[in-house]
Design an enzyme around this catalytic site. Structure first.
Site, mmCIF file in Angstrom:
data_model
loop_
_atom_site.group_PDB
_atom_site.id
_atom_site.type_symbol
_atom_site.label_atom_id
_atom_site.label_comp_id
_atom_site.label_asym_id
_atom_site.label_seq_id
_atom_site.Cartn_x
_atom_site.Cartn_y
_atom_site.Cartn_z
ATOM 1 N N HIS A 1 0.825 -1.217 0.000
ATOM 2 C CA HIS A 1 0.000 0.000 0.000
ATOM 3 C C HIS A 1 0.853 1.257 0.000
ATOM 4 C CE1 HIS A 1 -4.208 -1.479 1.065
ATOM 5 N NE2 HIS A 1 -4.226 -0.825 -0.071
ATOM 6 N N ARG B 1 -8.409 -1.269 -15.359
ATOM 7 C CA ARG B 1 -8.275 -2.572 -14.675
ATOM 8 C C ARG B 1 -9.589 -2.895 -13.970
ATOM 9 N NH1 ARG B 1 -2.587 -0.472 -13.583
ATOM 10 N NH2 ARG B 1 -1.178 -2.180 -14.128
ATOM 11 N N ARG C 1 -9.968 -3.667 -19.857
ATOM 12 C CA ARG C 1 -9.464 -5.039 -19.791
ATOM 13 C C ARG C 1 -10.489 -5.921 -19.082
ATOM 14 N NH1 ARG C 1 -3.924 -6.049 -16.777
ATOM 15 N NH2 ARG C 1 -5.045 -5.603 -14.880
ATOM 16 N N GLU D 1 1.516 -10.352 -22.571
ATOM 17 C CA GLU D 1 2.182 -10.350 -21.265
ATOM 18 C C GLU D 1 3.025 -11.602 -21.090
ATOM 19 O OE1 GLU D 1 -0.527 -8.327 -18.161
ATOM 20 O OE2 GLU D 1 -1.789 -9.813 -19.119
ATOM 21 N N ASN E 1 4.784 -5.260 -17.201
ATOM 22 C CA ASN E 1 5.029 -5.763 -15.837
ATOM 23 C C ASN E 1 5.068 -7.293 -15.860
ATOM 24 O OD1 ASN E 1 4.589 -3.068 -15.237
ATOM 25 N ND2 ASN E 1 2.509 -3.393 -14.533
ATOM 26 N N ASP E 2 4.032 -7.870 -16.449
ATOM 27 C CA ASP E 2 4.004 -9.336 -16.501
ATOM 28 C C ASP E 2 4.982 -9.867 -17.546
ATOM 29 O OD1 ASP E 2 2.297 -10.417 -14.524
ATOM 30 O OD2 ASP E 2 0.623 -9.438 -15.514
ATOM 31 N N ARG F 1 6.950 -10.956 -9.670
ATOM 32 C CA ARG F 1 6.977 -9.499 -9.524
ATOM 33 C C ARG F 1 6.639 -9.019 -8.123
ATOM 34 N NH1 ARG F 1 1.715 -7.764 -13.177
ATOM 35 N NH2 ARG F 1 1.592 -5.899 -11.921
ATOM 36 N N CYS G 1 1.050 -0.744 -21.830
ATOM 37 C CA CYS G 1 0.305 -0.276 -20.656
ATOM 38 C C CYS G 1 0.957 -0.710 -19.348
ATOM 39 C CB CYS G 1 -1.142 -0.733 -20.719
ATOM 40 S SG CYS G 1 -1.321 -2.515 -20.690
HETATM 41 C C1 PEP Z 1 1.161 -5.546 -16.924
HETATM 42 O O1 PEP Z 1 1.291 -6.736 -16.596
HETATM 43 O O2 PEP Z 1 2.095 -4.850 -17.388
HETATM 44 C C2 PEP Z 1 -0.139 -4.887 -16.778
HETATM 45 C C3 PEP Z 1 -0.351 -3.681 -17.256
HETATM 46 O O3 PEP Z 1 -1.099 -5.542 -16.062
HETATM 47 P P1 PEP Z 1 -1.088 -5.638 -14.448
HETATM 48 O O4 PEP Z 1 0.019 -4.774 -13.938
HETATM 49 O O5 PEP Z 1 -2.424 -5.212 -13.991
HETATM 50 O O6 PEP Z 1 -0.833 -7.095 -14.273
HETATM 51 MG MG MG Z 2 -0.486 -7.874 -16.226
#
Ligand code: PEP
Ligand code: MG
Length: 559
Positions: A183, A285, A321, A410, A433-434, A444, A481
């Site tokens: 958080h 999201r 999404r 991803e 990110n993924d 992650r 994204c």
């Molecule tokens: C990502 O994986 O980069 C993404 C945008 O989705 P999230 O961070 O919600 O998994």
């Molecule tokens: Mg993701």
């Protein structure tokens, strides 16, 4: 000396440090001198007063801090916890000890659940400390309030403290614990606080020591030299000037448009996104709307939320999404079986497919909402790993009235077969990110492998390039994204690799807009080549940064 942690956002700050006071000492386990009923009355009063105090802080803070603090207030009022406290009082414990033990037991349960729930454990500790402070009649532990600006150091800040940080005084925040999805990190990102989490050793620094906090690199420089300090201050001044640049559509220096879109998880942030110049939404999201729901939301419930979102962006593109449940974002109505490796399990589109009626309801709600507004709705599926999944999703979306249906890239498999995936999908959006987590095989959420979670890694960039190339060949849009799009220099590289739009948290829009405007498409492609030919994320970043003229030394118009 330099400490390494995980930076949140892009900020840079210089200043003297101050540490959060240590938490209250653990209450002793000596038997209570009071009768159980009298102890229970004391505790009931302390729990109610703590809940009221936290709620008041939430009201003062507003935004998503209010939601976080309201959730904490509910913890103080939770009947199961109160029953546990009372049962411990009945066995002869003091109110302080009973509160401490009951909250600690619940905390351990959350930690054992791991992921999103595990990261809520700090919230419980904070509530417990506040109740015990109330019972003892001492001030609740909190942020120091000196008469000068400072860099705050804490083990892991409680949401109640993060939400109320006085941003005129707190130059930056460093925590020794906590991951990028704690958080503290979420609120720091939202409030655009310069922050580094998980900086081991930070608690050993003496109060008053000067540090440079560079969130973009996750580096804390302790006792910097005069030159280091001057360079950091010059960069801070240059970035402040950039923030004043007028808001316009994202574009490269040669005029190539690069639409800059917002990542949102609720409609509350819509006004802020528009104010910061978001040209639409690149990632909504939806799972964030339903994290606490025990039952799948109805079509009507969802439609109301999507309509509010689409009306806020009338005439603009909004990419929504489908529910991305699983791993760190479990939804009780979609993820029913515990899994050993949830990031590799039934998450994203896989979970939706296993509960197709939920996916059908969501797509129907979205199509209905779109029919009532002028926003241009695009819908995408999360965690798609095969061509067959792409076909399944696109066909279902079309059947239910969605005009533009795409997929998130991803998983490395999707990037490598992007030419085939994009033959079926209307667009791709790369979740870096993924994509980084799966390419580098590094969870992650795990602080111990956070250094692998770097989207500058040439392997990740090569995969992005595959998708960019496929998109260009087929004339299909390729957005980004993930957090990578919010890193201004990396954003330029991603455009060089073929990204046609970038989506990020609204706080990052100004920096990215300014950086894109400094370079042409040919330069972006050169930077992309440089990054691709590096051996590591560190080398890739260094090569591009040294090839690009730093913002601090850019000539001003009067020169
Ligand atoms: C990502 O994986 O980069 C993404 C945008 O989705 P999230 O961070 O919600 O998994
Ligand atoms: Mg993701």
């Amino acid at each position: 000396m330099v400490l390494q942690g995980v930076g949140i956002g892009r900020g840079l700050a210089v200043g003297p440090i101050l540490r959060m006071p240590e938490p209250l000492a653990e209450p002793g386990d000596e038997p209570s001198a009071l009768a159980p009923d009298a102890e229970k009355v004391r505790v009931a009063g302390a729990l109610a007063a703590t809940a009221a105090d936290i709620r008041l802080r939430g009201e003062r803070a507003g935004g998503s801090a209010k939601d976080v603090l309201d959730a904490q207030a509910f913890m103080a009022e939770d009947p199961t916890l109160r029953d546990d406290v009372n049962a411990r009082i009945d066995s002869g414990k003091t109110g302080e000890r009973a509160v401490f033990e009951a909250f600690a037991a619940f905390r351990d349960l959350l930690v054992s659940m791991g992921g999103y729930m595990g990261e809520r454990a700090t919230d419980l500790d904070d509530v417990s400390q506040r109740v015990v402070a109330h019972l003892r009649g001492v001030p609740a532990p909190g942020v120091p309030d000196p008469d000068h600006p400072f860099v705050l150091i804490a083990r892991d800040l409680a949401p109640a403290d993060t939400a109320l940080l006085d941003l005129d005084k707190v130059l930056a925040l460093i925590t020794s614990d906590g991951g990028p999805t704690s958080h503290t990190a979420i609120l720091a990102r939202e409030k655009a606080i310069v922050a580094i989490v998980g900086a081991v050793g930070a608690l050993d620094l003496p109060d008053g020591e000067t540090v440079i906090v560079d969130a973009s690199r996750g580096v804390v420089t302790v006792a910097p030299s005069d030159e280091e300090r001057a360079a950091a201050e010059a960069t801070i001044a240059a970035r402040a000037a950039v923030a004043d640049v007028p808001i316009g559509p994202g574009a490269l220096a040669d005029g190539t448009p690069v639409p800059l879109l917002a990542n949102l998880g609720s409609v509350d942030k819509l006004a802020e996104a528009i104010e910061k110049g978001a040209e639409g939404v690149g990632l909504f999201r939806t799972e964030f709307l339903f994290l606490d729901s025990e039952h799948a939301p109805t079509i009507a419930e969802q439609q109301a939320k999507y309509t509010a979102l689409l009306q806020g962006f009338a005439g603009k593109k909004v990419v929504v999404r489908a529910l991305d449940a699983g791993a760190d974002k479990p939804l009780s109505f979609l993820n029913d079986e515990p899994e050993e490796n949830p990031a590799l399990g039934l998450r994203g589109l896989r979970a939706l497919r296993a509960h197709e009626v939920i996916l059908r309801d969501q797509l129907t709600a979205l199509a209905n909402a779109a029919a009532d507004t002028t926003a241009e709705l695009w819908v995408m599926a999360p965690m798609v790993s095969t061509v067959e999944e792409t076909r399944y999703f696109v066909a279902l979306a079309r059947e239910l009235g969605i005009k533009t249906a795409g997929v998130m890239v991803e998983v490395p498999a999707s990037a490598l077969l992007a030419d085939r995936i994009l033959a079926d999908a209307d667009f791709a959006s790369i979740g870096t990110n993924d994509l980084t987590q799966y390419t580098l095989a590094a969870d992650r959420l795990l602080g111990s492998v956070a250094s692998f979670q770097d989207p500058w890694h040439p392997a990740v960039l090569r995969l992005v390039g595959e998708v960019g190339r496929a998109g260009a060949a087929l004339g299909k849009p390729v957005g980004i994204c993930g957090e990578a799009a919010a890193d201004p220099m990396l954003a330029v590289v991603l455009v060089g690799l073929g990204a046609t739009s970038l989506s990020m948290s609204p706080a990052a829009l100004a920096d990215v807009r300014a950086e894109l405007a400094r370079f042409t498409r040919a330069q972006a492609q050169e930077f992309a080549e440089l990054a691709l030919s590096a051996n590591s994320a560190v080398e890739a970043r260094a090569a591009v940064l040294s090839a690009a003229t730093p913002l601090t030394t850019q000539p001003t118009e009067s020169e």
